[in-house]
Design a protein around this motif. Sequence first.
Motif, PDB file in Angstrom:
ATOM      1  N   ARG A 183       0.768  -1.134   0.094  1.00 15.69           N
ATOM      2  CA  ARG A 183      -0.045  -0.155  -0.015  1.00 15.69           C
ATOM      3  C   ARG A 183       0.969   1.195  -0.001  1.00 15.69           C
ATOM      4  N   HIS A 184       2.069   1.186   0.664  1.00 19.64           N
ATOM      5  CA  HIS A 184       2.867   2.606   0.533  1.00 19.64           C
ATOM      6  C   HIS A 184       3.477   2.855  -0.699  1.00 19.64           C
ATOM      7  N   GLU A 185       3.565   1.829  -1.580  1.00 19.58           N
ATOM      8  CA  GLU A 185       4.146   1.814  -2.951  1.00 19.58           C
ATOM      9  C   GLU A 185       3.466   2.030  -4.162  1.00 19.58           C
ATOM     10  N   LEU A 186       2.041   1.925  -3.704  1.00 17.38           N
ATOM     11  CA  LEU A 186       0.949   2.126  -4.799  1.00 17.38           C
ATOM     12  C   LEU A 186       0.598   3.480  -4.924  1.00 17.38           C
ATOM     13  N   PRO A 187       0.304   3.938  -6.364  1.00 14.88           N
ATOM     14  CA  PRO A 187       0.204   5.418  -6.740  1.00 14.88           C
ATOM     15  C   PRO A 187      -1.129   5.582  -5.997  1.00 14.88           C
TER      16      PRO A 187
ATOM     17  N   ARG B 158      -7.208   3.920  -4.381  1.00 14.15           N
ATOM     18  CA  ARG B 158      -8.655   3.890  -4.281  1.00 14.15           C
ATOM     19  C   ARG B 158      -9.278   2.822  -5.039  1.00 14.15           C
ATOM     20  N   ALA B 159      -8.760   2.191  -6.372  1.00 12.66           N
ATOM     21  CA  ALA B 159      -8.947   0.855  -6.900  1.00 12.66           C
ATOM     22  C   ALA B 159      -9.298  -0.399  -5.892  1.00 12.66           C
ATOM     23  N   PHE B 160      -7.977  -0.422  -5.137  1.00 12.43           N
ATOM     24  CA  PHE B 160      -8.148  -1.466  -4.190  1.00 12.43           C
ATOM     25  C   PHE B 160      -8.880  -1.469  -2.758  1.00 12.43           C
ATOM     26  N   GLY B 161      -9.207  -0.250  -2.607  1.00 13.58           N
ATOM     27  CA  GLY B 161     -10.208   0.145  -1.575  1.00 13.58           C
ATOM     28  C   GLY B 161     -11.601   0.092  -1.957  1.00 13.58           C
ATOM     29  N   THR B 162     -12.154   1.049  -1.975  1.00  7.05           N
ATOM     30  CA  THR B 162     -13.444   1.413  -2.440  1.00  7.05           C
ATOM     31  C   THR B 162     -14.071   0.603  -3.740  1.00  7.05           C
ATOM     32  N   GLY B 163     -13.049   0.617  -4.663  1.00 10.62           N
ATOM     33  CA  GLY B 163     -13.218  -0.143  -6.037  1.00 10.62           C
ATOM     34  C   GLY B 163     -13.547  -1.599  -5.868  1.00 10.62           C
ATOM     35  N   MET B 164     -13.127  -2.430  -5.079  1.00 12.08           N
ATOM     36  CA  MET B 164     -13.362  -3.700  -4.815  1.00 12.08           C
ATOM     37  C   MET B 164     -14.843  -4.073  -4.307  1.00 12.08           C
TER      38      MET B 164
END
Length: 78
Positions: free
Chosen positions: A54-58, A63-69
């Motif tokens: 999570r610290h390396e992701l843009p 957002r896509a990994f969080g609420t997008g899922m």
Amino acid sequence: MAGVMASYLTVIPGSHPGLIGRFLIKPSDGPSVGASGAVFGLIGVLFVFGLKYRHELPEGFKRAFGTGMLPVIFLNSG
């Protein structure tokens, strides 16, 4: 729907299919995992990947990994 129907129609109780027939005919019904199981497996991998890196992701990916899922999980759970 077609996959569930095909799985249901291939169960013939008490049948003893030969070597080749075992691919098409089942003597009893059992649990199975289809495409939804594969989709949930991939979502789980993405979730773990998103937590671990999570610290390396843009910012857009976060957002896509969080609420997008959430919509994907909701749509595939039905």
